[in-house]
Scaffold this active site. Structure first.
Site, PDB file in Angstrom:
ATOM      1  CB  SER A   1      -0.946  -0.026   1.202  1.00 21.81           C
ATOM      2  OG  SER A   1      -1.877   1.024   1.133  1.00 21.81           O
TER       3      SER A   1
ATOM      4  CG  ASP B   1      -6.323  -2.806  -4.334  1.00 17.79           C
ATOM      5  OD1 ASP B   1      -7.090  -1.871  -4.037  1.00 17.79           O
ATOM      6  OD2 ASP B   1      -5.144  -2.857  -3.957  1.00 17.79           O
TER       7      ASP B   1
ATOM      8  CG  HIS C   1      -5.701  -1.596  -0.591  1.00 17.32           C
ATOM      9  ND1 HIS C   1      -4.757  -1.435  -1.583  1.00 17.32           N
ATOM     10  CD2 HIS C   1      -5.203  -0.950   0.499  1.00 17.32           C
ATOM     11  CE1 HIS C   1      -3.748  -0.727  -1.128  1.00 17.32           C
ATOM     12  NE2 HIS C   1      -3.989  -0.413   0.134  1.00 17.32           N
TER      13      HIS C   1
END
Length: 352
Positions: free
Chosen positions: A131, A297, A330
């Site tokens: 991330s 995601d 995600h």
């Protein structure tokens, strides 16, 4: 000197480390975190509490601390020990608050680099992050291309797309609209919690895929004994989940740090390092790069990890791409151990 031209006269970087640094200092692995974690990525004898990436780091684990000296840094601007808006400005003797310099992902990577120098590590065996941490890892490789041998970027991107920017912009606006924010100059016991709770709920929605929400909650309702008399109160289990986890987060995270780190993710753009994304990625000189993405995601869609892979590949560099099929969206890298562990284990096992 910060990337946008402002200066931080004093910088502290909190970190945790596991394993032993080799005599030649050639086995160091630097871990960058996402927006919300501290440097406590895994447990240790000093702190036996499970870390946020417990399954990934440790003796015999994918990033094996029997082989590697692993250092996880708390991001510059975060509220878990590193210099941030809550820190004291030595020029004024007061907290920076909203006078803290504009923060970028490159600044976070630079702070990590300074931490490595303080630990007498001039060259990294590998840098890894997911991330925001994946962005930071990429920024590290761009700024110090000849000081890192291997790069791993997970669920990250060369730059944020409009949907992600819009989501985070709305989150920041929600926080700033809370009267308790007070232009960033709130007291420790008077933080803008209402705004933070709402912002975090919105963030939580973007961290998972719609398929998982459907499978996990469907239209399940909470037990009648838990319902309030408020006509617009919590009725569904998914509402309860968001409410519980948002309040839990707000109790441990600072609003100003949330704003600064969120904005840094929006500002990051690999194209600024060469005029185009491909020109920027061509500056990654690692011996080998691993790019991992998740097909559900919505925050950093799989096409963005493919963009990283193709850019590095087109530059003639050694790069691998792994596409993971998961309903977790995600946040899959925090949850899907059985999917991520083999990929990362193989990559680090092949490092000689």
């Amino acid at each position: 000197m910060m990337r946008r031209g402002e200066v931080l006269p004093e910088v502290n970087v909190a970190y945790e480390a596991w394993g032993n640094l080799s005599e030649t200092h050639d086995n160091a692995v630097l871990v960058f975190t996402g927006l919300s974690p501290s440097a406590h990525a895994c447990s240790s004898s000093e702190d036996p509490a499970p870390g946020w990436w417990e399954y990934m780091i440790g003796p015999g684990k994918p990033i094996d601390t029997n082989r590697f000296y692993v250092v996880c840094v708390n991001s510059l601007g975060s509220c878990f020990g590193s210099t941030s808006a809550n820190s004291i400005n030595p020029k004024t003797g007061k907290q920076y608050c909203s006078e803290f310099p504009e923060l970028t992902i490159e600044d976070i990577a630079k702070a990590g680099h300074h931490a490595m120098q303080e630990l007498d590590i001039e060259h990294l065996c590998a840098v890894i992050g997911a991330s925001m941490g994946g962005m930071s890892s990429l920024a590290y490789a761009l700024q110090y291309p000849d000081e890192v041998d291997h790069v791993v970027t997970i669920s990250a991107a060369c730059r944020s797309l409009p949907l992600a920017i819009a989501m985070r912009s709305l989150q920041r606006e929600i926080v700033r609209c809370d009267p308790d924010w007070k232009n960033g100059c709130y007291e420790p016991d008077e933080e803008p919690k209402n705004g933070m709770v709402l912002a975090r709920k919105l963030g939580l929605v973007s961290y998972r895929a719609a398929e998982e929400w459907n499978e996990r909650f469907n239209r399940a309702r909470i037990d009648p004994s838990r319902r309030s008399k408020d006509k617009f109160g919590i009725e569904f289990e998914v509402e309860s989940y968001l409410d519980y986890n948002a309040h839990k987060f707000v109790e441990n995270f600072d609003a100003n740090s949330y704003l600064y780190l969120s904005r840094a993710m929006d500002l990051f753009d690999v194209a600024e390092h060469g005029g185009s994304v491909n020109a920027g990625l061509a500056k990654v000189h690692a011996k080998k790069t691993l790019v991992v993405g998740v097909d559900t995601d919505i925050l950093f869609p799989i096409q963005q990890q493919e963009e990283i892979y193709n850019g590095i590949k087109n530059a003639g560099r050694n790069v691998e791409f792994e596409r993971i099929a998961s309903t977790k969206g995600h946040d899959a890298f925090l949850i899907d151990e059985e999917l991520f562990s083999p990929i990362v284990r193989k990559f680090f096992a092949e490092i000689k």
